[in-house]
Design a protein around this motif. Structure first.
Motif, PDB file in Angstrom:
ATOM      1  N   TRP A 470      30.688 164.256 -47.009  1.00 36.81           N
ATOM      2  CA  TRP A 470      31.118 165.109 -45.885  1.00 36.81           C
ATOM      3  C   TRP A 470      31.715 164.260 -44.777  1.00 36.81           C
ATOM      4  O   TRP A 470      31.267 163.138 -44.521  1.00 36.81           O
ATOM      5  N   GLU A 471      32.776 164.792 -44.116  1.00 36.77           N
ATOM      6  CA  GLU A 471      33.399 164.094 -43.008  1.00 36.77           C
ATOM      7  C   GLU A 471      33.467 164.988 -41.784  1.00 36.77           C
ATOM      8  O   GLU A 471      33.663 166.205 -41.889  1.00 36.77           O
ATOM      9  N   LYS A 472      33.327 164.372 -40.641  1.00 39.06           N
ATOM     10  CA  LYS A 472      33.273 165.124 -39.379  1.00 39.06           C
ATOM     11  C   LYS A 472      34.597 165.795 -39.052  1.00 39.06           C
ATOM     12  O   LYS A 472      34.626 166.881 -38.471  1.00 39.06           O
ATOM     13  N   ASP A 473      35.712 165.170 -39.444  1.00 39.37           N
ATOM     14  CA  ASP A 473      37.013 165.723 -39.091  1.00 39.37           C
ATOM     15  C   ASP A 473      37.439 166.872 -39.989  1.00 39.37           C
ATOM     16  O   ASP A 473      38.531 167.418 -39.828  1.00 39.37           O
ATOM     17  N   GLY A 474      36.599 167.213 -40.957  1.00 35.58           N
ATOM     18  CA  GLY A 474      36.885 168.365 -41.798  1.00 35.58           C
ATOM     19  C   GLY A 474      37.776 168.071 -42.970  1.00 35.58           C
ATOM     20  O   GLY A 474      38.259 169.001 -43.627  1.00 35.58           O
ATOM     21  N   ALA A 475      38.032 166.789 -43.247  1.00 32.75           N
ATOM     22  CA  ALA A 475      38.892 166.455 -44.392  1.00 32.75           C
ATOM     23  C   ALA A 475      38.257 166.896 -45.699  1.00 32.75           C
ATOM     24  O   ALA A 475      38.928 167.304 -46.623  1.00 32.75           O
TER      25      ALA A 475
END
Length: 493
Positions: A470-475
């Motif tokens: 999971w990535e914070k920027d929504g990638a």
């Protein structure tokens, strides 16, 4: 009877009279086994011959004096002159020093089209002096040959006894893929693992490998040495210099044993905490970035790679501390202290000297120390390749991570029990310097508090999601399937 017959054949001389022709050459090797030639008759050549023969190869050794050297080689190998040794084999090992390569130029026509395996190693001075590697120099002398660099990192002892863990890999490099493939198959047949290092330009790097002395231990060793010097000087000022300057007491006799024994646990404790501190920093960095796909800084990456060495050095210092502690009652000064204490007790008319609090403190202190050392010993044993290879990843991670953290907690309790209420006594601050154990508690307490923080559900869930992609920027987003059919088609990685 079969064993007797085999033993008798092995006892035969390497060069029999009927094999030697009038000109002193030897008969050819048997045609059943694939032939391999070796140019050279030194220690490495003999060990290489032993290994090749044991792996099913027919070996022909080329020597300048075959009659004298034949008795040093296995009876299954044939020792002859260099001109005859390079006749039939397609693969020829050059087990000679660089300065003797030019003596083979007379064999250029016979070596044309063959594979030359360079197994030499330069000295450190030669490595710095020459711009080209030994293998490249050999290739320049024999341009019609396919030169392969291999086996230079394997010792003669390993060739005789067989591969052992770290000695199993054999780096190989060459400009000819076919020659590299042929030598790789031979490496497999001999029980080793080939590692493709690319073209022959990499030979200089391959030849530099045996020149390195414990490259992964340099930084941990310097770190340990620095901590030893710091804590030894710190304890010297507090325990020896302060009594001498303030009270006129000569306690320099403490330098060989007492001060060393006070220094070792400090170093071991700090080193153990430094094993788990980079993991805390890495987790905090991932939480801050919100992704695991960004590289760590170089200093943190190197720190993570040196954790095993730091942990083993921590165990080494802790083991020395235990040995020194056992030796404390053997000192003459300790006996004098006991006699003086007994005299003071008699003069004070005290028939019974028993401090309940101190008794309990020492009992708990020693018990926690033994438990911490035992757990640390388990970590050290698990770090051995022979033990680690028998564990699956979950078992290894449990020992190194969970039990390692338990060892850190036990060491912290051991230190706190030693300190007890001494940290709050004014007399303990000599030259306004705090007791040594208070300094050692700083880093471990930070690690323990941070690990406890990561156990909180809100933090642990977020960290787990990041480490699963999971990535914070929504990638990358995790989405739940709308129905059961879609759920079955979704790949869970």
């Amino acid at each position: 009877m079969a064993a007797t017959k085999t033993s008798g054949e092995m006892d035969k001389p390497l060069i029999s009279r009927r094999l030697v022709d009038s000109d002193g050459s030897l008969a050819e090797a048997p045609s059943e086994a694939p032939k391999v030639g070796i140019l050279g008759s030194g220690d490495f050549a003999r060990s290489l011959t032993t290994r090749l023969v044991g792996s099913g190869f027919g070996v022909v050794v080329g020597s300048r004096n075959p009659k004298r050297m034949a008795g040093l080689f296995p009876s299954a190998a044939q020792v002859t002159f260099q001109e005859e040794a390079v006749g039939s084999p397609e693969v020829i090992f050059v087990a000679m020093f660089r300065e003797h390569y030019s003596s083979l130029c007379s064999l250029s026509s016979q070596l044309a089209g063959k594979i030359l395996v360079d197994v030499s190693n330069p000295t450190e001075q030669e490595h710095l002096q020459h711009r080209e590697s030994n293998a490249e120099y050999l290739a320049s002398l024999f341009p019609t040959c396919s030169v392969v660099k291999a086996f230079n990192v394997i010792s003669a002892w390993t060739l005789q006894s067989g591969p052992r863990d770290g000695n199993r890999q054999v780096p190989i490099c060459s400009d000819q893929p076919e020659a590299k493939h042929t030598v790789s198959e031979m490496v497999h047949a001999m029980g080793f693992t080939p590692v493709d290092m690319g073209s022959l330009v990499s030979a200089r790097e391959v030849e530099a490998m045996p020149l390195r002395l414990l490259p992964g231990w340099k930084v941990p060793a310097l770190l340990t040495l620095g901590l030893l010097v710091f804590f030894y000087a710190y304890n010297f000022v507090r325990d020896v210099l302060h009594p001498y300057l303030q009270e006129g007491k000569n306690k320099f006799y403490k330098l060989p044993v007492s001060v060393v024994n006070t220094t070792l646990p400090c170093v071991a404790y700090v080193l153990l905490s430094l094993v788990y501190l980079p993991g805390v920093l890495a987790a905090a960095l991932q939480l801050r970035r919100g992704t695991k796909y960004r590289r760590f800084p170089d200093w943190l990456d190197h720190w993570l790679q040196h954790r095993k060495q730091i942990g083993l050095l921590s165990f080494f210092c802790a083991a020395l501390h235990a040995l020194y502690s056992f030796c404390l009652p053997l000192r003459r000064s300790h006996r004098y202290d006991l006699v003086n204490l007994a005299v003071k007790q008699v003069l004070a008319n005290k028939s019974h000297l028993w401090v309940e609090e101190e008794v309990w403190r020492m009992e708990i202190y020693v018990s926690l120390g033994v438990l911490a050392l035992g757990t640390l010993s388990l970590l050290a044993v698990t770090s051995l390749p022979s033990i680690a290879n028998s564990l699956n990843w979950r078992e290894f991670s449990f020992v190194q991570s969970t039990l390692g953290f338990v060892a850190l907690v036990l060491s912290t309790l051991h230190t706190l029990t030693y300190g007890w209420t001494r940290a709050f006594e004014e007399s303990r601050y000599k030259f306004y310097l705090p007791p040594t154990f208070t300094l050692t508690l700083l880093v471990p307490c930070v690690v323990i508090l941070a690990r406890g923080l990561f156990l909180l559900p809100c933090v642990s869930r977020r960290l787990s999601k990041i480490r699963r992609g999971w990535e914070k920027d929504g990638a990358i987003k995790f989405t739940l399937p709308m129905d059961h059919t879609l759920a079955q088609k979704t790949s869970h990685v």
